[in-house]
Scaffold this active site. Structure first.
Site, mmCIF file in Angstrom:
data_model
loop_
_atom_site.group_PDB
_atom_site.id
_atom_site.type_symbol
_atom_site.label_atom_id
_atom_site.label_comp_id
_atom_site.label_asym_id
_atom_site.label_seq_id
_atom_site.Cartn_x
_atom_site.Cartn_y
_atom_site.Cartn_z
ATOM 1 N N ARG A 154 -8.686 -0.784 4.227
ATOM 2 C CA ARG A 154 -7.850 0.229 3.576
ATOM 3 C C ARG A 154 -6.510 -0.349 3.145
ATOM 4 N NH1 ARG A 154 -6.767 5.235 6.980
ATOM 5 N NH2 ARG A 154 -5.498 5.609 5.133
ATOM 6 N N ARG B 3 -1.175 14.406 12.730
ATOM 7 C CA ARG B 3 -0.764 14.243 11.326
ATOM 8 C C ARG B 3 -0.795 15.555 10.545
ATOM 9 N NH1 ARG B 3 -2.090 8.546 9.014
ATOM 10 N NH2 ARG B 3 0.060 8.811 8.323
ATOM 11 N N LYS C 59 0.851 -1.202 0.000
ATOM 12 C CA LYS C 59 0.000 0.000 0.000
ATOM 13 C C LYS C 59 0.886 1.251 0.000
ATOM 14 C CE LYS C 59 -1.751 1.681 3.970
ATOM 15 N NZ LYS C 59 -1.470 3.133 4.127
ATOM 16 N N ASN C 60 1.886 1.259 0.872
ATOM 17 C CA ASN C 60 2.655 2.498 1.048
ATOM 18 C C ASN C 60 3.674 2.728 -0.054
ATOM 19 O OD1 ASN C 60 1.092 2.953 3.239
ATOM 20 N ND2 ASN C 60 2.654 2.421 4.760
ATOM 21 N N CYS D 104 -5.772 7.925 9.403
ATOM 22 C CA CYS D 104 -6.119 7.187 10.615
ATOM 23 C C CYS D 104 -6.151 8.124 11.828
ATOM 24 C CB CYS D 104 -5.054 6.127 10.881
ATOM 25 S SG CYS D 104 -5.363 4.655 9.947
ATOM 26 N N ASP E 265 4.254 0.911 12.153
ATOM 27 C CA ASP E 265 3.049 0.227 11.650
ATOM 28 C C ASP E 265 2.894 -1.181 12.206
ATOM 29 O OD1 ASP E 265 3.174 1.691 8.293
ATOM 30 O OD2 ASP E 265 2.621 2.503 10.255
HETATM 31 C C1 EPZ Z 1 3.830 7.111 6.168
HETATM 32 O O1 EPZ Z 1 2.975 8.088 6.734
HETATM 33 C C2 EPZ Z 1 2.996 5.847 6.048
HETATM 34 N N1 EPZ Z 1 1.871 6.083 5.165
HETATM 35 C C3 EPZ Z 1 2.484 5.423 7.433
HETATM 36 O O2 EPZ Z 1 1.765 4.218 7.296
HETATM 37 C C4 EPZ Z 1 3.704 5.186 8.323
HETATM 38 O O3 EPZ Z 1 3.265 4.850 9.620
HETATM 39 C C5 EPZ Z 1 4.550 6.464 8.382
HETATM 40 O O4 EPZ Z 1 4.942 6.853 7.044
HETATM 41 C C6 EPZ Z 1 5.817 6.277 9.210
HETATM 42 O O5 EPZ Z 1 6.576 5.253 8.686
HETATM 43 C C7 EPZ Z 1 2.065 6.031 3.809
HETATM 44 O O6 EPZ Z 1 3.159 5.805 3.339
HETATM 45 C C8 EPZ Z 1 0.866 6.262 2.952
HETATM 46 P P1 EPZ Z 1 5.498 10.719 8.377
HETATM 47 P P2 EPZ Z 1 3.411 9.661 6.776
HETATM 48 O O7 EPZ Z 1 5.295 11.937 7.566
HETATM 49 O O8 EPZ Z 1 4.206 9.974 5.572
HETATM 50 C C9 EPZ Z 1 4.819 13.978 11.722
HETATM 51 C C10 EPZ Z 1 -0.094 2.791 7.544
HETATM 52 O O9 EPZ Z 1 -0.671 2.274 8.512
HETATM 53 N N2 EPZ Z 1 4.659 14.910 10.610
HETATM 54 O O10 EPZ Z 1 6.820 10.002 8.286
HETATM 55 O O11 EPZ Z 1 2.201 10.441 7.059
HETATM 56 C C11 EPZ Z 1 3.692 12.961 11.784
HETATM 57 O O12 EPZ Z 1 2.567 13.487 12.467
HETATM 58 C C12 EPZ Z 1 0.345 4.238 7.612
HETATM 59 O O13 EPZ Z 1 0.168 2.204 6.470
HETATM 60 C C13 EPZ Z 1 4.649 16.287 10.879
HETATM 61 O O14 EPZ Z 1 4.762 16.709 12.017
HETATM 62 O O15 EPZ Z 1 4.357 9.666 8.063
HETATM 63 C C14 EPZ Z 1 4.337 11.820 12.518
HETATM 64 O O16 EPZ Z 1 4.311 12.089 13.906
HETATM 65 C C15 EPZ Z 1 0.058 4.852 8.979
HETATM 66 N N3 EPZ Z 1 4.510 17.140 9.832
HETATM 67 C C16 EPZ Z 1 5.792 11.867 12.045
HETATM 68 O O17 EPZ Z 1 5.999 13.187 11.515
HETATM 69 C C17 EPZ Z 1 4.387 16.705 8.535
HETATM 70 O O18 EPZ Z 1 4.284 17.556 7.622
HETATM 71 C C18 EPZ Z 1 6.114 10.865 10.932
HETATM 72 O O19 EPZ Z 1 5.162 11.063 9.906
HETATM 73 C C19 EPZ Z 1 4.402 15.327 8.292
HETATM 74 C C20 EPZ Z 1 4.544 14.442 9.341
#
Ligand code: EPZ
Length: 418
Positions: free
Chosen positions: A396, A121, A22-23, A116, A305
């Site tokens: 999802r 986020r 998915k990711n 989620c 995850d």
């Molecule tokens: C990706 O989400 C994945 N989703 C997530 O998988 C995964 O848990 C996550 O990376 C971490 O590995 C997809 O690839 C579609 P981040 P992403 O930006 O990109 C904060 C699943 O279950 N942050 O690395 O959204 C954020 O809140 C999903 O498959 C900011 O503060 O994760 C988090 O605390 C869940 N500002 C941390 O950084 C931003 O602009 C890491 O988020 C972006 C993120």
């Protein structure tokens, strides 16, 4: 709302093939907009997030078609910059259109991405790097409005690591004028897969998988084909389902090279595995040792995850385990649901304190994607019957979890309710 009915206590055994990731597929689907022909995604998972992304792409003029497990996306006629809120706020990956649609069309309006309930986020990191590349963004009560005249390469260091923001920046930079140097990037395999796809379309990128990515902008990209890699999180979920039931499962086409941290934890709890011609063959009959302490981390650390599925296994081990969630501030809902199944789990700050023992069946609710999958793992280990509702979360990201679990000898059936 559909629900799963489960009977636990049966050790899993047998073979399953791991679905496409998915990711990995979601950002690459968005990246299709960077070229003007038709791209093909082989081994594409049929999951709700892919269908949602399909609808988002169709809303800006793309045409899509399935041919067995391949998804074709024709981006020759893109005509709109409005993403319907119904899709955008249903799935966080709608944010990828900022990086992939803007360079093509020049402007886009999008409601704040959903996703989620695992944390706030925000998308500040996405917006900051896009502004550095020359995107103008203003926000109002309806959401985000962005316009990009000419994107220009730059040197940018992410203040905090973000998978999605790294992916968005790379997509925007591949057609920006000049060179872009991104540092403090996320290192997840999904970023490497995205860069491989972009390079197949003619992009000039190096350094993916390290903290620093160098991109030389090109004028145009051309169509390409992409084989979606197997999903390392789905593979880890099934590995832990085998561990929770002390079974012996074989995971065909599991991306073992992306699962080092997960397999390390599995071995420490007593799991044994070997890789035979692309299949991860596991034996959980000796699984019993608790996990004294583990922190989730960005790749190559233990993936957030799989935190909830691991917690489900820890609830069945001998002794006390401690798991600290460092990525998302609210990824504990599944652990709290497991308490209804007799799990001795306490949340102390950002640490889950888990005293191993036995689980019994109960009625529980999925509250996020991977938490829902963790409840399936717990239901397989629990004595008696378990019901899980709110299956739309699980749909999802898991193409056919009930079919796979049934193939492995687990007792699970989906009750369809209108
Ligand atoms: C990706 O989400 C994945 N989703 C997530 O998988 C995964 O848990 C996550 O990376 C971490 O590995 C997809 O690839 C579609 P981040 P992403 O930006 O990109 C904060 C699943 O279950 N942050 O690395 O959204 C954020 O809140 C999903 O498959 C900011 O503060 O994760 C988090 O605390 C869940 N500002 C941390 O950084 C931003 O602009 C890491 O988020 C972006 C993120």
């Amino acid at each position: 709302m559909d629900l799963y009915q489960m009977e636990g206590g049966y050790p899993l055994s047998g073979n399953v093939r791991i679905q496409g990731s998915k990711n990995a597929v979601l950002p690459t689907m968005a990246a299709a907009l960077l070229q003007r022909g038709t791209v093909v995604f082989h081994h594409c998972p049929r999951i709700a997030d892919v269908w949602c992304m399909e609808e988002i792409l169709k809303s800006v003029g793309a045409r899509t078609r399935w041919c067995r497990d391949s998804l074709l996306i024709d981006c020759s006629n893109i005509y709109s910059g409005e993403i319907p809120g119904a899709y955008a706020d249903k799935m966080r990956s709608s944010v990828f259109l900022l990086g992939s649609f803007l360079p093509r069309y020049g402007q886009i309006s999008i409601s704040y991405p959903g996703g989620c309930t695992i944390g706030r986020r925000p998308i500040d990191l996405h917006l900051a790097v896009l502004k550095a590349l020359g995107v103008e963004i203003y926000e109002d009560s309806c959401g985000l409005h962005a316009r990009a005249g000419k994107l220009t390469g730059c040197r940018y260091c992410f203040p905090r690591i973000s998978v999605g923001a790294t992916e968005n920046a790379v997509m925007a930079a591949v057609v920006a004028a000049g060179v872009t140097c991104l540092s403090n990037c996320a290192r997840e395999p999904e970023i490497i897969h995205l860069c491989h796809f972009l390079r197949a379309m003619g992009a000039r990128i190096k350094g993916e998988g390290t903290g620093e990515i160098l991109i030389k902008g090109v004028c145009r990209l051309h169509p390409a084909e992409f084989s979606v890699p197997s999903d390392r999180i789905v593979a880890g979920t099934y590995l832990f389902a085998g561990a929770a039931t002390r079974g012996k499962v074989a995971l065909e086409s599991a991306p073992v090279e992306e699962m080092e941290a997960v397999l390390g934890v599995y071995q420490k709890m007593g799991g044994q595995y070997q890789v035979k011609s692309g299949t991860l063959v596991t034996d959980s009959s000796r699984v019993r040792k608790a996990v004294p302490f583990l922190e989730t981390a960005g790749y190559p650390g233990f993936p957030t995850d799989l935190q909830s599925p691991l917690a489900a296994v820890c609830a069945t081990l001998e002794g006390s385990s401690r798991i600290r969630e460092t990525i998302f501030e609210d990824r504990y809902k599944a652990a709290m649901q497991m308490r209804k199944m007799g799990a001795d789990i306490q949340k102390c700050g950002d640490v889950l304190e888990i005293k191993g023992g036995s689980l019994h069946g109960a009625c529980v609710s999925a509250e996020d994607l991977r938490g829902g999958a963790a409840l399936v793992v717990a239901g397989l280990a629990a004595e008696g019957s378990t019901e899980i509702d709110e299956l739309t979360y699980i749909d999802r990201g898991y193409e056919h979890i009930e079919k796979d679990i049934t193939l492995l000898g687990g007792r699970i059936s989906r009750i369809y309710r209108s």
